[in-house]
Design a protein around this motif. Structure first.
Motif, short mmCIF file in Angstrom:
data_model
loop_
_atom_site.label_atom_id
_atom_site.label_comp_id
_atom_site.label_asym_id
_atom_site.label_seq_id
_atom_site.Cartn_x
_atom_site.Cartn_y
_atom_site.Cartn_z
N LEU A 117 2.65 6.01 -13.68
CA LEU A 117 3.00 4.62 -13.97
C LEU A 117 2.00 3.62 -13.39
O LEU A 117 1.93 2.48 -13.86
CB LEU A 117 4.40 4.30 -13.41
CG LEU A 117 5.59 4.99 -14.09
CD1 LEU A 117 6.88 4.60 -13.39
CD2 LEU A 117 5.66 4.63 -15.56
N VAL A 118 1.25 4.03 -12.39
CA VAL A 118 0.28 3.10 -11.79
C VAL A 118 -0.75 2.67 -12.83
O VAL A 118 -1.15 1.50 -12.88
CB VAL A 118 -0.39 3.73 -10.56
CG1 VAL A 118 -1.48 2.81 -10.00
CG2 VAL A 118 0.66 4.02 -9.48
N GLY A 119 -1.19 3.60 -13.65
CA GLY A 119 -2.16 3.26 -14.69
C GLY A 119 -1.62 2.20 -15.64
O GLY A 119 -2.33 1.28 -16.06
N ALA A 120 -0.33 2.34 -16.00
CA ALA A 120 0.29 1.34 -16.87
C ALA A 120 0.37 -0.01 -16.18
O ALA A 120 0.15 -1.06 -16.81
CB ALA A 120 1.69 1.81 -17.27
N ALA A 121 0.67 -0.01 -14.87
CA ALA A 121 0.75 -1.28 -14.13
C ALA A 121 -0.60 -1.97 -14.05
O ALA A 121 -0.69 -3.21 -14.08
CB ALA A 121 1.31 -1.02 -12.74
N LEU A 164 6.91 4.61 -0.98
CA LEU A 164 6.26 3.31 -0.93
C LEU A 164 5.51 2.99 -2.20
O LEU A 164 5.43 1.82 -2.61
CB LEU A 164 5.31 3.24 0.27
CG LEU A 164 5.97 3.15 1.65
CD1 LEU A 164 4.91 3.06 2.74
CD2 LEU A 164 6.91 1.93 1.72
N LEU A 165 4.95 4.01 -2.86
CA LEU A 165 4.28 3.78 -4.13
C LEU A 165 5.27 3.20 -5.14
O LEU A 165 4.94 2.27 -5.90
CB LEU A 165 3.69 5.08 -4.67
CG LEU A 165 2.90 4.97 -5.97
CD1 LEU A 165 1.67 4.09 -5.78
CD2 LEU A 165 2.49 6.35 -6.47
N GLY A 166 6.49 3.71 -5.15
CA GLY A 166 7.53 3.16 -6.02
C GLY A 166 7.85 1.72 -5.66
O GLY A 166 8.05 0.87 -6.54
N CYS A 167 7.91 1.42 -4.35
CA CYS A 167 8.16 0.05 -3.91
C CYS A 167 7.04 -0.89 -4.36
O CYS A 167 7.28 -2.03 -4.77
CB CYS A 167 8.29 0.00 -2.39
SG CYS A 167 9.73 0.86 -1.72
N VAL A 168 5.79 -0.41 -4.28
CA VAL A 168 4.65 -1.20 -4.74
C VAL A 168 4.77 -1.50 -6.22
O VAL A 168 4.56 -2.64 -6.67
CB VAL A 168 3.32 -0.47 -4.44
CG1 VAL A 168 2.16 -1.10 -5.19
CG2 VAL A 168 3.03 -0.47 -2.94
N LEU A 169 5.12 -0.49 -7.02
CA LEU A 169 5.27 -0.68 -8.46
C LEU A 169 6.35 -1.72 -8.77
O LEU A 169 6.16 -2.58 -9.64
CB LEU A 169 5.60 0.64 -9.13
CG LEU A 169 4.41 1.57 -9.38
CD1 LEU A 169 4.88 3.00 -9.66
CD2 LEU A 169 3.55 1.06 -10.54
N ILE A 171 7.34 4.82 -20.77
CA ILE A 171 7.23 6.21 -21.20
C ILE A 171 8.45 6.70 -21.97
O ILE A 171 8.33 7.28 -23.04
CB ILE A 171 6.94 7.13 -19.99
CG1 ILE A 171 5.55 6.79 -19.43
CG2 ILE A 171 7.04 8.59 -20.37
CD1 ILE A 171 5.16 7.57 -18.19
N TRP A 172 9.64 6.48 -21.45
CA TRP A 172 10.82 7.11 -22.04
C TRP A 172 11.04 6.67 -23.49
O TRP A 172 11.25 7.49 -24.37
CB TRP A 172 12.06 6.81 -21.18
CG TRP A 172 12.76 8.06 -20.76
CD1 TRP A 172 13.99 8.48 -21.13
CD2 TRP A 172 12.23 9.09 -19.92
NE1 TRP A 172 14.28 9.70 -20.56
CE2 TRP A 172 13.21 10.09 -19.80
CE3 TRP A 172 11.02 9.26 -19.24
CZ2 TRP A 172 13.03 11.25 -19.06
CZ3 TRP A 172 10.83 10.40 -18.49
CH2 TRP A 172 11.82 11.38 -18.40
N LYS A 173 10.99 5.36 -23.73
CA LYS A 173 11.20 4.87 -25.09
C LYS A 173 10.01 5.16 -26.01
O LYS A 173 10.20 5.67 -27.13
CB LYS A 173 11.55 3.39 -25.07
CG LYS A 173 12.92 3.10 -24.46
CD LYS A 173 13.20 1.61 -24.36
CE LYS A 173 14.57 1.36 -23.72
NZ LYS A 173 14.84 -0.09 -23.55
N PRO A 174 8.77 4.86 -25.60
CA PRO A 174 7.64 5.16 -26.49
C PRO A 174 7.49 6.63 -26.84
O PRO A 174 7.01 6.97 -27.92
CB PRO A 174 6.42 4.67 -25.67
CG PRO A 174 6.97 3.64 -24.76
CD PRO A 174 8.34 4.11 -24.41
N CYS A 175 7.92 7.52 -25.94
CA CYS A 175 7.81 8.96 -26.21
C CYS A 175 9.01 9.52 -26.94
O CYS A 175 9.05 10.72 -27.25
CB CYS A 175 7.60 9.72 -24.89
SG CYS A 175 5.97 9.47 -24.17
#
Length: 393
Positions: free
Chosen positions: A127-131, A225-230, A246-250
């Motif tokens: 998800l970081v790439g998407a952010a 913490l990565l989730g908190c950052v996102l 991801i969930w809906k587009p896929c």
């Protein structure tokens, strides 16, 4: 005798049928029978938030059934033997975008959700790439405190987003599943007790041990913490962002969920989410096809390649599975092999294997016994999984 001292016979109550649930605070210490039950009902044991599927479900292309026998330690084995010997609840193999093997065991059924364990760490890192694409995160070398200023006086004060993804924060976190006093078991108890802000307070108190970015050390707290950052960067819940990204587009078939640190609290980005076998397979295929699903660029172009870059070598003595599965490196939340394959690894046998060059993806959901339940006759289950994977290639 005064009225205050009088006793009254107890009023009989009818016996009621009730369901007993295993103790959630012992999640990492359960016996095998509790594991095979508890991994299917995580949402009854912890606070959770739904990752919603969309209205359009992607059909699952089916290829010819994989007629597979494999050899392990000189002995011929069948798929059925593999599942029985390794307590497999779900097994899915995808070749060239088609499901060629789908099996269920231990009572798991299609559409039911099984605990991802730490395989969700690898998913969250995606998800970081998407952010970055969405402009929510400027750069993976941004300091964590840019998004979480409450960590300025903690061991994470100088840690970057990249270092969270590569498990190189340098903090003194202990990831010992057999020790009730370890950080990972205290974290698990905080989740079971549903303490608001409890995990973040734990992480604020973990001291720095090494200079950030200099050493690899497996740390579930880093991915929390990565989730908190996102969430801070996107100003959305992690479940919402995963759903829309991801969930809906896929075209996922089933709703999934993230576990929360408390009721209506922060998602746990790095462990015990719940997903169906087929949707974990869809996720694996998204990675195997470099972020493209049915011709649509779901993930930023080149992001999967970036995720698969080796950031650190894994110490040979880290864990037996490191050698058994041929894992030698770590990238952005994904384990790497020398031949270019990637793996998402989860506690007690949850494994996602992706080989982009060979257009092959495999999901293994299982119950590996906790250390105190391992007997002298226990075989190396990951070594057998490695033999099975080789036969699928």
């Amino acid at each position: 005798m005064s009225a205050a001292l009088k006793t009254h016979p107890s009023i009989p109550r009818p016996a009621l049928a009730r369901t007993h649930l295993p103790r959630s605070e012992d999640f990492l210490l359960w016996s095998p029978c509790l594991q095979s039950y508890g991994y299917r009902i995580v949402d009854q044991l912890f606070a959770t938030r739904v990752i919603q599927r969309g209205q359009d479900i992607r059909p699952t292309p089916r290829g010819d059934e994989l007629e597979l026998d494999y050899e392990h330690q000189g002995q011929p084995r069948s798929v059925e033997a593999f599942m029985d010997r390794n307590s497999v609840a779900g097994l899915l193999v995808i070749r060239d975008g088609e499901v060629v093997l789908e099996r269920y065991g231990l009572g798991l059924r299609p559409g039911e959700r099984w605990s991802t364990m730490s395989t969700v760490k690898s998913m969250t890192a995606i998800l970081v790439g998407a952010a970055i694409r969405d402009g929510a995160i400027d750069d993976i070398d941004d300091p964590v405190v840019r998004y979480l200023p409450q960590l300025r006086d903690s061991g994470y004060a100088k840690v970057t987003v990249r270092q969270l993804m590569t498990m190189s924060s340098g903090v003194g976190w202990t990831e010992d599943y057999t020790d009730r006093a370890s950080d990972v078991n205290r974290y698990s108890k905080s989740l079971a007790d549903k303490v608001p802000g409890g995990v973040l307070r734990m992480l604020q108190a973990v001291p720095g041990l090494h200079a950030p970015g200099t050493r690899w050390h497996y740390n579930t707290g880093d991915t929390y913490l990565l989730g908190c950052v996102l969430c801070a960067a996107t100003k959305r819940s992690l479940s919402e962002y995963m759903s829309d990204t991801i969930w809906k587009p896929c075209g996922m078939q089933d709703d999934a969920f993230y576990t929360l640190e408390s009721e209506d609290g922060q998602e746990i980005a790095g462990s015990r989410a719940g997903m169906s076998l087929r949707d974990m397979g869809r996720f694996a295929w998204l990675i195997a096809s470099d972020g493209v699903m049915d011709g649509q660029q779901v993930l930023p172009a080149g992001w999967v390649e970036k995720v698969a870059e080796r950031a650190f070598d894994i110490p040979r003595d880290f864990h037996p599975s490191r050698l058994s599965l041929g894992l030698t490196g770590y990238g952005f939340g994904w384990w790497l092999t020398d031949d270019g394959a990637m793996m998402a690894m989860g506690h007690s046998g949850q494994r996602i294997y992706v080989n982009r060059a060979e257009k092959l993806a495999l999901v293994n959901l299982a119950v590996y016994p906790e250390p105190r339940y391992v007997n002298a006759q226990e075989h190396d289950r990951d070594a057998e999984l490695h033999s099975f994977i080789r036969a699928c290639r």
